[in-house]
Design a protein around this motif. Structure first.
Motif, mmCIF file in Angstrom:
data_model
loop_
_atom_site.group_PDB
_atom_site.id
_atom_site.type_symbol
_atom_site.label_atom_id
_atom_site.label_comp_id
_atom_site.label_asym_id
_atom_site.label_seq_id
_atom_site.Cartn_x
_atom_site.Cartn_y
_atom_site.Cartn_z
ATOM 1 N N THR A 47 0.819 -1.212 0.000
ATOM 2 C CA THR A 47 0.000 0.000 0.000
ATOM 3 C C THR A 47 0.858 1.269 0.000
ATOM 4 O OG1 THR A 47 -1.656 1.256 1.192
ATOM 5 C CG2 THR A 47 -0.250 -0.117 2.523
ATOM 6 N N SER A 48 0.284 2.325 -0.570
ATOM 7 C CA SER A 48 1.029 3.581 -0.563
ATOM 8 C C SER A 48 0.755 4.348 0.732
ATOM 9 C CB SER A 48 0.629 4.423 -1.768
ATOM 10 O OG SER A 48 -0.757 4.628 -1.729
ATOM 11 N N ASP A 49 -0.195 3.855 1.534
ATOM 12 C CA ASP A 49 -0.449 4.483 2.837
ATOM 13 C C ASP A 49 0.707 4.159 3.789
ATOM 14 O OD1 ASP A 49 -2.817 5.220 1.786
ATOM 15 O OD2 ASP A 49 -4.051 3.819 2.938
ATOM 16 N N LEU A 50 0.898 5.043 4.741
ATOM 17 C CA LEU A 50 1.925 4.758 5.747
ATOM 18 C C LEU A 50 1.296 3.883 6.815
ATOM 19 C CD1 LEU A 50 3.396 8.343 6.289
ATOM 20 C CD2 LEU A 50 3.828 6.728 4.441
ATOM 21 N N LEU A 51 1.963 2.763 7.189
ATOM 22 C CA LEU A 51 1.398 1.877 8.200
ATOM 23 C C LEU A 51 2.396 1.674 9.336
ATOM 24 C CD1 LEU A 51 -0.265 -0.901 6.009
ATOM 25 C CD2 LEU A 51 -1.397 0.968 7.168
ATOM 26 N N ASN A 109 7.002 -0.430 3.972
ATOM 27 C CA ASN A 109 7.960 0.186 3.039
ATOM 28 C C ASN A 109 7.612 1.622 2.728
ATOM 29 O OD1 ASN A 109 9.611 -1.965 2.735
ATOM 30 N ND2 ASN A 109 8.378 -2.874 1.089
ATOM 31 N N ALA A 110 6.274 1.881 2.606
ATOM 32 C CA ALA A 110 5.848 3.229 2.241
ATOM 33 C C ALA A 110 6.404 4.230 3.249
ATOM 34 C CB ALA A 110 4.339 3.297 2.188
ATOM 35 N N LEU A 111 6.334 3.872 4.532
ATOM 36 C CA LEU A 111 6.797 4.784 5.577
ATOM 37 C C LEU A 111 8.319 4.944 5.516
ATOM 38 C CD1 LEU A 111 5.474 5.613 8.838
ATOM 39 C CD2 LEU A 111 7.717 4.609 9.050
ATOM 40 N N GLY A 150 -2.963 -5.121 19.355
ATOM 41 C CA GLY A 150 -2.112 -4.043 18.876
ATOM 42 C C GLY A 150 -2.917 -2.989 18.160
ATOM 43 N N ILE A 151 -2.204 -1.981 17.711
ATOM 44 C CA ILE A 151 -2.874 -0.859 17.055
ATOM 45 C C ILE A 151 -2.194 -0.571 15.723
ATOM 46 C CG2 ILE A 151 -3.122 1.662 17.214
ATOM 47 C CD1 ILE A 151 -3.550 0.761 20.341
ATOM 48 N N LEU A 152 -3.027 -0.373 14.710
ATOM 49 C CA LEU A 152 -2.489 -0.081 13.387
ATOM 50 C C LEU A 152 -2.790 1.376 13.055
ATOM 51 C CD1 LEU A 152 -1.131 -1.615 11.017
ATOM 52 C CD2 LEU A 152 -3.374 -1.687 9.962
ATOM 53 N N LEU A 153 -1.733 2.142 12.857
ATOM 54 C CA LEU A 153 -1.899 3.542 12.453
ATOM 55 C C LEU A 153 -1.752 3.596 10.945
ATOM 56 C CD1 LEU A 153 0.162 6.023 14.638
ATOM 57 C CD2 LEU A 153 -2.263 5.553 14.688
ATOM 58 N N ARG A 154 -2.738 4.240 10.287
ATOM 59 C CA ARG A 154 -2.657 4.310 8.832
ATOM 60 C C ARG A 154 -2.709 5.771 8.399
ATOM 61 N NH1 ARG A 154 -4.924 1.119 4.494
ATOM 62 N NH2 ARG A 154 -5.478 -0.414 6.051
ATOM 63 N N GLY A 155 -1.709 6.175 7.655
ATOM 64 C CA GLY A 155 -1.655 7.571 7.197
ATOM 65 C C GLY A 155 -1.882 7.665 5.704
ATOM 66 N N LYS A 156 -2.839 8.491 5.311
ATOM 67 C CA LYS A 156 -3.179 8.668 3.892
ATOM 68 C C LYS A 156 -2.715 10.043 3.439
ATOM 69 C CE LYS A 156 -7.205 6.477 2.041
ATOM 70 N NZ LYS A 156 -6.434 5.552 1.316
ATOM 71 N N ASP A 157 -2.046 10.071 2.292
ATOM 72 C CA ASP A 157 -1.564 11.349 1.762
ATOM 73 C C ASP A 157 -2.745 12.133 1.193
ATOM 74 O OD1 ASP A 157 -0.382 13.414 0.539
ATOM 75 O OD2 ASP A 157 0.978 12.247 -0.736
ATOM 76 N N ILE A 158 -3.070 13.251 1.809
ATOM 77 C CA ILE A 158 -4.223 14.034 1.329
ATOM 78 C C ILE A 158 -3.780 15.410 0.851
ATOM 79 C CG2 ILE A 158 -6.050 12.878 2.645
ATOM 80 C CD1 ILE A 158 -5.730 15.277 4.647
ATOM 81 N N THR A 159 -2.491 15.531 0.550
ATOM 82 C CA THR A 159 -1.983 16.840 0.136
ATOM 83 C C THR A 159 -2.769 17.365 -1.062
ATOM 84 O OG1 THR A 159 0.117 15.849 0.701
ATOM 85 C CG2 THR A 159 0.185 18.061 -0.218
#
Ligand code: ADP
Length: 668
Positions: free
Chosen positions: A192-196, A209-211, A287-296
């Motif tokens: 995924t291109s999201d940051l995990l 890898n994205a992160l 556990g906890i999964l943090l997912r970051g989506k690029d919204i620029t």
């Protein structure tokens, strides 16, 4: 060893305790303090002594299939589980050579034989896998665990314990599938291109890898650390947002998505929307999964959109017309102040309610139709007149324009602009009233004018035809007669128009011959045409079919066209041509006169319209003739139009449907 069948366990324990014995007579026995079971291997292995109840019980009720084979490989005894596994009856097996009756695959027979030889040599052969073929041809993976039965130190047979491995295979398959699932999840995690970020107890355990690529770091830089390790990339405030979200999620609370700003070590800024998911182990949060989506990019678009929306909002909010939007179900999603005023309701009372609630009963059906049309054809519908019902129950006439709008390519609702037309209606009503008055006045005036003109004309005729009248007076009388005829025509035209306006013009419809009418009109016009040194050309086929119509009125139309042609033509010709078409008769009156410009052509059939020709020809007309002609032709279900070229002449066409000859089928 851990999954060994109960009987083996029992036998092994008995052996370890020295309780398992094979005596000289070939009896295999398990002893507790007493003899509990004895098998006479030598003579009849299956024969169980009455006192060997426990052994028999063990053999028959064992969970696993147990087979006893003699030294030649023939079945000596099998328990119930064997019957179930092989699907053969007991008597189909007993006494049969296991290599001959196709109950094992060839490879398995070879394996069993080889292993038997190995065991004979004293080698230790752990349980191994074979393939059993059932009576119905099914192949079952089976585990084989055998031990040689000795009698007087000589091999006498084999005790074989089998185990159906299908269940184990199944669970192995599931295990394999689970592994592939895990692999798939891994692929998604990495792909995924999201940051995990995967976090347990506040510690980062994994990042994708994205992160790593985005932050240009190594995995080991962050794994095992707290989220604050990312402080070079996020502001202090954003790190707190992350920490709070992680802590909150760990307690099982719902965490809303939050926006952060990420700055790479090259100084590039991105906007990321983070969401938090809990990973559960049974019922507990693991556990906890943090997912970051690029919204620029999206953020940029949003800002533009908001700006744009703002513009439209101001427009709508200040519009004097009502502006509303409705969703696909017809519920109000936006109303502007003007619309609130129209209903005298606050938006909080009307938003999310159905628009149809505020329409009059008559309008609801029409509105539904329009709604469906606008939606289906994705088109704008304009100037629809409907009625709103004001809070006080009064009906408000409105004019509505409707356009549908889409979101992501899907129909998302409609925008309606609504104009209160109460005032306009009032004016229209007034106009109608005054129009009616005008028509009535014209009617009366025309009638009043007509009555004196008729005797005047009569007297003028008398003066002209009286042989005692001198030429000078005759001439004056002729001028007066021409003018009184014009006056009479004017009066008649006015009367006709008022009849048309009030829909009181009488038509005596009957079956008539077009040929007759055309001949008569041509005949009447001939002297006038020839008097102007013009050629009158006629082409009237004799076999034209009859039509239904009012003879006088149609003659009036044709005469009007011919009089006009004559009026506006100084040289050349005037022709009357008739043709039979598929279901109508086409009559044309052509002249070689001054012609009419394209602009004027559109207007000449209007009431009182006269083309400015610069000479005094126009004074001779009223501008009502063609208007009356059009109305008369329309009453005959026909059409009238003109084609013209300035300076070259004009052609007026009339199309009138004719009566089809009845086809009679005569049966012989
Ligand atoms: P009028 O009684 O004034 O002739 P009509 O309604 O019959 O009124 O015609 C309207 C106008 O159309 C005329 O005033 C004239 O300007 C124009 N028109 C009609 N027929 C012809 C024609 N054959 N050639 C040129 N102009 C024509």
């Amino acid at each position: 060893m851990k999954d060994e069948p109960a009987i083996v366990k029992e036998l092994r324990q008995a052996e370890e305790l020295g309780l398992l014995k094979s005596d000289l007579q070939g009896n295999l026995s398990i002893r507790d303090n007493n003899i509990i079971g004895t098998i006479d291997i030598n003579r009849d292995i299956t024969k169980i002594k009455k006192s060997d109840e426990k052994y028999k019980h063990l053999f028959d009720n064992a969970m696993d299939p147990i087979v006893i084979i003699d030294k030649k490989g023939k079945f000596v005894d099998v328990n119930e589980q064997v019957i179930k596994l092989f699907e053969y009856d007991k008597k189909e097996l007993i006494g049969k050579d296991f290599t001959k009756i196709n109950i094992l695959t060839q490879a398995s027979i070879k394996k069993a034989q080889d292993n038997f030889l190995k065991r004979m040599k004293g080698e230790n052969v752990p349980p191994y896998e074979i393939e059993v073929i059932t009576k119905n041809g099914k192949i079952i993976p089976t585990e084989l665990n055998a031990s040689i039965i000795y009698e007087c130190n000589e091999v006498n047979g084999d005790l074989i314990i089998l185990r159906d491995l299908r269940e184990r295979y199944k669970s192995k398959k599931i295990e394999k599938e689970l592994n592939t699932y895990e692999q798939k999840f891994r692929d998604i995690f990495e792909g995924t291109s999201d940051l995990l970020l995967y976090i347990e107890k506040g510690i980062i355990l994994d990042v994708n890898n994205a992160l790593i690529n985005m932050l240009n770091i190594k995995k080991q830089d962050v794994v095992g650390k707290k989220i604050s390790i990312l402080k070079n990339f996020f502001s202090q405030e954003d790190i707190e947002k992350h920490t709070n979200a992680i802590e909150l999620a760990a307690t099982g609370s719902y965490v809303t998505d939050y926006e952060t700003e990420l700055t790479t070590n090259k100084g590039v800024r991105y906007e990321f929307l983070f969401s938090v998911d809990c990973i559960y182990n049974d019922e507990n949060i693991k556990g906890i999964l943090l997912r970051g989506k690029d919204i620029t990019q999206r953020h940029h678009e949003w800002k533009e959109l908001i700006k744009l929306e703002e513009k439209y909002r101001v427009l709508a909010e200040t519009s004097a017309d009502g502006v509303i939007t409705i969703d696909p179900l017809g519920r109000l999603t936006y109303v502007n102040p003007s619309f609130e005023k129209m209903l005298d309701k606050h938006k909080s009372q009307i938003l999310a309610t159905l628009l149809r609630n505020y329409l009059s009963e008559d309008s609801v059906y029409l509105f539904q139709q329009i709604f469906i049309d606008a939606r289906k054809e994705d088109k704008k519908i304009e100037n629809v007149e409907l009625e709103l019902v004001h809070t006080n129950g009064q009906k408000v006439p409105i004019e509505v324009n409707i356009a549908s709008f889409k979101k992501d390519g899907e129909f998302a609702g409609m925008v309606l602009t609504i104009r209160d037309i109460t005032e306009r209606r009032k004016i229209e009503d007034e106009l109608k009233k005054s129009d009616k008055l005008k028509t009535e006045f014209m009617n009366i005036a025309a009638h009043e004018l007509k009555s004196p003109v008729t005797p005047i004309k009569g007297y003028l005729d008398l003066i002209i035809s009286d042989k005692d009248t001198n030429e000078k007076i005759k001439n004056w009388a002729k001028i007066s007669l021409r003018n009184s005829e014009r006056l009479l025509k004017l009066v008649n035209d006015i009367l006709d128009v008022s009849r048309l306006d009030t829909d009181t013009m009488r038509f005596d419809m009957e079956k008539i011959s077009v040929v007759d009418i055309l001949d008569e009109v041509a005949e009447d016009m001939k002297p006038a045409v020839e008097g102007k040194v013009l050629k009158l050309i006629t082409d009237i086929p004799r076999d034209l079919p009859d039509i239904t119509g009012d003879k006088c009125r149609l003659a009036q139309v044709l005469k009007n066209l011919l009089v006009n042609a004559l009026k506006f033509t100084d040289n050349g010709s005037i022709s009357i041509i008739a043709k039979q078409k598929k279901d109508h008769i086409l009559i044309s009156v052509t002249d070689s006169g001054i012609g009419i410009s394209n602009d004027e052509l559109k207007k000449i059939f209007n009431k009182f319209y006269q083309v400015y020709t610069g000479d005094n020809r126009k004074n001779e007309g009223t501008g009502l003739g063609l208007f009356i002609c059009r109305n008369i032709i329309q009453k005959h279900n026909g059409k009238i139009w003109a084609e013209s070229q300035v300076g070259k002449g004009s052609t007026f066409y009339i199309e009138i449907p004719y009566l089809h000859k009845m086809k009679v089928n005569l049966k012989k």
